[in-house]
Design a protein around this motif. Structure first.
Motif, PDB file in Angstrom:
ATOM      1  N   GLY A 218      38.988  43.963  49.894  1.00 15.22           N
ATOM      2  CA  GLY A 218      38.858  42.505  49.905  1.00 15.22           C
ATOM      3  C   GLY A 218      38.077  41.981  48.728  1.00 15.22           C
ATOM      4  O   GLY A 218      38.355  40.891  48.210  1.00 15.22           O
ATOM      5  N   LEU A 219      37.090  42.759  48.260  1.00 14.68           N
ATOM      6  CA  LEU A 219      36.282  42.350  47.120  1.00 14.68           C
ATOM      7  C   LEU A 219      37.126  42.206  45.861  1.00 14.68           C
ATOM      8  O   LEU A 219      36.956  41.261  45.086  1.00 14.68           O
ATOM      9  CB  LEU A 219      35.166  43.375  46.886  1.00 14.68           C
ATOM     10  CG  LEU A 219      34.245  43.151  45.694  1.00 14.68           C
ATOM     11  CD1 LEU A 219      33.405  41.910  45.908  1.00 14.68           C
ATOM     12  CD2 LEU A 219      33.356  44.359  45.467  1.00 14.68           C
ATOM     13  N   ILE A 220      38.057  43.135  45.665  1.00 10.27           N
ATOM     14  CA  ILE A 220      38.936  43.071  44.490  1.00 10.27           C
ATOM     15  C   ILE A 220      39.980  41.969  44.656  1.00 10.27           C
ATOM     16  O   ILE A 220      40.334  41.271  43.695  1.00 10.27           O
ATOM     17  CB  ILE A 220      39.628  44.435  44.269  1.00 10.27           C
ATOM     18  CG1 ILE A 220      38.586  45.525  43.974  1.00 10.27           C
ATOM     19  CG2 ILE A 220      40.636  44.345  43.126  1.00 10.27           C
ATOM     20  CD1 ILE A 220      37.745  45.267  42.742  1.00 10.27           C
ATOM     21  N   ALA A 221      40.471  41.782  45.876  1.00 13.35           N
ATOM     22  CA  ALA A 221      41.533  40.799  46.110  1.00 13.35           C
ATOM     23  C   ALA A 221      41.032  39.372  45.948  1.00 13.35           C
ATOM     24  O   ALA A 221      41.802  38.489  45.556  1.00 13.35           O
ATOM     25  CB  ALA A 221      42.119  41.001  47.505  1.00 13.35           C
ATOM     26  N   MET A 222      39.756  39.127  46.244  1.00 13.41           N
ATOM     27  CA  MET A 222      39.242  37.756  46.219  1.00 13.41           C
ATOM     28  C   MET A 222      39.336  37.118  44.831  1.00 13.41           C
ATOM     29  O   MET A 222      40.013  36.088  44.671  1.00 13.41           O
ATOM     30  CB  MET A 222      37.798  37.735  46.737  1.00 13.41           C
ATOM     31  CG  MET A 222      37.267  36.320  46.964  1.00 13.41           C
ATOM     32  SD  MET A 222      35.490  36.301  47.343  1.00 13.41           S
ATOM     33  CE  MET A 222      35.412  37.457  48.704  1.00 13.41           C
ATOM     34  N   PRO A 223      38.698  37.681  43.782  1.00 14.51           N
ATOM     35  CA  PRO A 223      38.831  37.043  42.453  1.00 14.51           C
ATOM     36  C   PRO A 223      40.240  37.130  41.891  1.00 14.51           C
ATOM     37  O   PRO A 223      40.656  36.259  41.124  1.00 14.51           O
ATOM     38  CB  PRO A 223      37.834  37.819  41.593  1.00 14.51           C
ATOM     39  CG  PRO A 223      37.647  39.116  42.285  1.00 14.51           C
ATOM     40  CD  PRO A 223      37.802  38.841  43.748  1.00 14.51           C
ATOM     41  N   THR A 224      40.975  38.180  42.267  1.00 15.67           N
ATOM     42  CA  THR A 224      42.358  38.305  41.794  1.00 15.67           C
ATOM     43  C   THR A 224      43.207  37.137  42.278  1.00 15.67           C
ATOM     44  O   THR A 224      43.973  36.543  41.516  1.00 15.67           O
ATOM     45  CB  THR A 224      42.962  39.632  42.273  1.00 15.67           C
ATOM     46  OG1 THR A 224      42.161  40.725  41.816  1.00 15.67           O
ATOM     47  CG2 THR A 224      44.382  39.795  41.753  1.00 15.67           C
ATOM     48  N   GLY A 225      43.064  36.802  43.558  1.00 17.73           N
ATOM     49  CA  GLY A 225      43.812  35.669  44.106  1.00 17.73           C
ATOM     50  C   GLY A 225      43.393  34.346  43.492  1.00 17.73           C
ATOM     51  O   GLY A 225      44.231  33.486  43.217  1.00 17.73           O
ATOM     52  N   ILE A 226      42.091  34.185  43.267  1.00 15.26           N
ATOM     53  CA  ILE A 226      41.576  32.957  42.655  1.00 15.26           C
ATOM     54  C   ILE A 226      42.151  32.776  41.255  1.00 15.26           C
ATOM     55  O   ILE A 226      42.620  31.694  40.880  1.00 15.26           O
ATOM     56  CB  ILE A 226      40.041  32.974  42.619  1.00 15.26           C
ATOM     57  CG1 ILE A 226      39.470  32.918  44.039  1.00 15.26           C
ATOM     58  CG2 ILE A 226      39.508  31.811  41.786  1.00 15.26           C
ATOM     59  CD1 ILE A 226      37.980  33.149  44.108  1.00 15.26           C
ATOM     60  N   LEU A 227      42.118  33.849  40.452  1.00 21.85           N
ATOM     61  CA  LEU A 227      42.615  33.769  39.078  1.00 21.85           C
ATOM     62  C   LEU A 227      44.124  33.576  39.033  1.00 21.85           C
ATOM     63  O   LEU A 227      44.635  32.832  38.192  1.00 21.85           O
ATOM     64  CB  LEU A 227      42.227  35.039  38.314  1.00 21.85           C
ATOM     65  CG  LEU A 227      40.745  35.184  37.979  1.00 21.85           C
ATOM     66  CD1 LEU A 227      40.462  36.538  37.346  1.00 21.85           C
ATOM     67  CD2 LEU A 227      40.296  34.070  37.034  1.00 21.85           C
ATOM     68  N   ALA A 228      44.843  34.244  39.929  1.00 20.42           N
ATOM     69  CA  ALA A 228      46.303  34.087  39.955  1.00 20.42           C
ATOM     70  C   ALA A 228      46.686  32.638  40.241  1.00 20.42           C
ATOM     71  O   ALA A 228      47.577  32.071  39.590  1.00 20.42           O
ATOM     72  CB  ALA A 228      46.907  35.024  40.999  1.00 20.42           C
ATOM     73  N   ALA A 229      46.013  32.032  41.213  1.00 19.72           N
ATOM     74  CA  ALA A 229      46.299  30.623  41.539  1.00 19.72           C
ATOM     75  C   ALA A 229      45.910  29.711  40.384  1.00 19.72           C
ATOM     76  O   ALA A 229      46.636  28.753  40.070  1.00 19.72           O
ATOM     77  CB  ALA A 229      45.543  30.229  42.807  1.00 19.72           C
ATOM     78  N   ALA A 230      44.775  30.007  39.724  1.00 19.87           N
ATOM     79  CA  ALA A 230      44.325  29.177  38.607  1.00 19.87           C
ATOM     80  C   ALA A 230      45.303  29.255  37.433  1.00 19.87           C
ATOM     81  O   ALA A 230      45.645  28.235  36.826  1.00 19.87           O
ATOM     82  CB  ALA A 230      42.930  29.607  38.155  1.00 19.87           C
ATOM     83  N   PHE A 231      45.774  30.469  37.105  1.00 18.29           N
ATOM     84  CA  PHE A 231      46.725  30.628  36.007  1.00 18.29           C
ATOM     85  C   PHE A 231      48.033  29.923  36.310  1.00 18.29           C
ATOM     86  O   PHE A 231      48.631  29.272  35.449  1.00 18.29           O
ATOM     87  CB  PHE A 231      46.993  32.111  35.744  1.00 18.29           C
ATOM     88  CG  PHE A 231      45.804  32.847  35.198  1.00 18.29           C
ATOM     89  CD1 PHE A 231      44.819  32.181  34.486  1.00 18.29           C
ATOM     90  CD2 PHE A 231      45.677  34.210  35.401  1.00 18.29           C
ATOM     91  CE1 PHE A 231      43.718  32.856  33.994  1.00 18.29           C
ATOM     92  CE2 PHE A 231      44.582  34.891  34.904  1.00 18.29           C
ATOM     93  CZ  PHE A 231      43.599  34.212  34.198  1.00 18.29           C
ATOM     94  N   SER A 232      48.496  30.043  37.544  1.00 13.63           N
ATOM     95  CA  SER A 232      49.748  29.395  37.930  1.00 13.63           C
ATOM     96  C   SER A 232      49.642  27.874  37.793  1.00 13.63           C
ATOM     97  O   SER A 232      50.536  27.224  37.227  1.00 13.63           O
ATOM     98  CB  SER A 232      50.101  29.768  39.372  1.00 13.63           C
ATOM     99  OG  SER A 232      51.258  29.103  39.797  1.00 13.63           O
ATOM    100  N   ASP A 233      48.537  27.312  38.272  1.00 10.91           N
ATOM    101  CA  ASP A 233      48.348  25.861  38.178  1.00 10.91           C
ATOM    102  C   ASP A 233      48.255  25.409  36.724  1.00 10.91           C
ATOM    103  O   ASP A 233      48.829  24.373  36.344  1.00 10.91           O
ATOM    104  CB  ASP A 233      47.080  25.447  38.923  1.00 10.91           C
ATOM    105  CG  ASP A 233      47.202  25.637  40.426  1.00 10.91           C
ATOM    106  OD1 ASP A 233      48.345  25.795  40.907  1.00 10.91           O
ATOM    107  OD2 ASP A 233      46.150  25.660  41.113  1.00 10.91           O
ATOM    108  N   GLU A 234      47.543  26.180  35.905  1.00 15.55           N
ATOM    109  CA  GLU A 234      47.331  25.788  34.511  1.00 15.55           C
ATOM    110  C   GLU A 234      48.633  25.820  33.716  1.00 15.55           C
ATOM    111  O   GLU A 234      48.934  24.897  32.953  1.00 15.55           O
ATOM    112  CB  GLU A 234      46.302  26.706  33.868  1.00 15.55           C
ATOM    113  CG  GLU A 234      45.805  26.241  32.510  1.00 15.55           C
ATOM    114  CD  GLU A 234      45.119  24.888  32.575  1.00 15.55           C
ATOM    115  OE1 GLU A 234      45.289  24.096  31.629  1.00 15.55           O
ATOM    116  OE2 GLU A 234      44.446  24.609  33.593  1.00 15.55           O
TER     117      GLU A 234
END
Length: 250
Positions: free
Chosen positions: A227-243
């Motif tokens: 879960g520790l690895i998945a948390m920032p990965t999901g945040i960054l994936a969503a941020a890149f997609s939005d940007e």
């Protein structure tokens, strides 16, 4: 007018057409060639066969990058932010200008540390930072910076959670494993190495718990690491997609 045309050729943001100018394409090719040369120079067999070749190539690259840096410093006066002496000084200390300077400095610093093998190796690797200069020519880098900035709160929160998990697991293993393995778990800082390797799911295996309770905590730590690895990965994936969607919509 000559300076204006030069500025349009050197500054991607000032170019009206899509894509890089011919000059910037040549600069990108030189950056890749210079980085490849720096990599090959670390191989002793190649360096011993042609000791003068790598030095000559590095001198050529530095001369070209120095000329480019001087031209950028001259042409940047077309930007209202960097006009005049104060503007030029502001530009020199801007991020990309400092990156350009780092691409040149290791060559001259190498003469000062000629007799220090460690510093020479360090300076050779420092030349690999030239690859960072490619970010000047890519919109993806600006999208990356904007994505990180837009999700900075969530990323700091995930970093805080990670720090707490690391500290908690280190304390737990110190309590239950210190008596059995004092060298590996005799203190919280010693146990921290095991926590980092486990929570990041690397699992080197050089240090492992031996007691039943220690193995239980190790299993819980390993599951939490997913879960520790998945948390920032999901945040960054969503941020890149939005940007990238925002940039396409402009």
């Amino acid at each position: 007018m000559k300076r204006a045309r030069l500025y349009q050729q050197l500054a991607p943001e000032a170019r009206e057409q899509i894509g890089l100018s011919v000059i910037n394409r040549v600069i990108c090719a030189l950056i890749l060639l210079a980085s490849l040369t720096a990599i090959l120079e670390t191989e002793p067999t190649l360096r011993d066969r042609a000791p003068g070749l790598f030095m000559a190539l590095e001198t050529l690259f530095v001369a070209l990058f120095t000329a480019e840096y001087s031209l950028r410093l001259y042409a940047v006066g077309e930007d209202p932010r960097y006009r005049g002496l104060k503007g030029r000084l502001r530009y020199i200390f801007s991020f990309w200008a400092l990156v350009d300077l780092i691409a040149i400095l290791p060559y001259f610093l190498g003469f000062l540390s000629h007799n220090n093998a460690f510093l020479l190796r360090l300076l050779r690797l420092t030349r690999m930072l030239r690859l960072a200069r490619l970010g000047r020519f890519s919109q993806a880098w600006s999208a990356l910076a904007d994505a990180l900035k837009s999700r900075s709160h969530e990323l700091w929160l995930s970093a805080g959670v990670a720090g707490l998990l690391l500290l908690f697991s280190s304390c737990c293993l110190y309590v239950v494993e210190a008596a059995a393995q004092p060298e590996a778990f005799g203190s919280v800082p010693r146990a921290l190495w095991w926590s980092i390797a486990t929570l990041t799911t690397v699992g080197y295996g050089d240090v492992t718990p031996m007691t039943a309770l220690g193995k239980l905590f190790a299993g819980l730590t390993a599951v939490a690491g997913i879960g520790l690895i998945a948390m920032p990965t999901g945040i960054l994936a969503a941020a890149f997609s939005d940007e990238f969607q925002n940039k396409r919509g402009k």
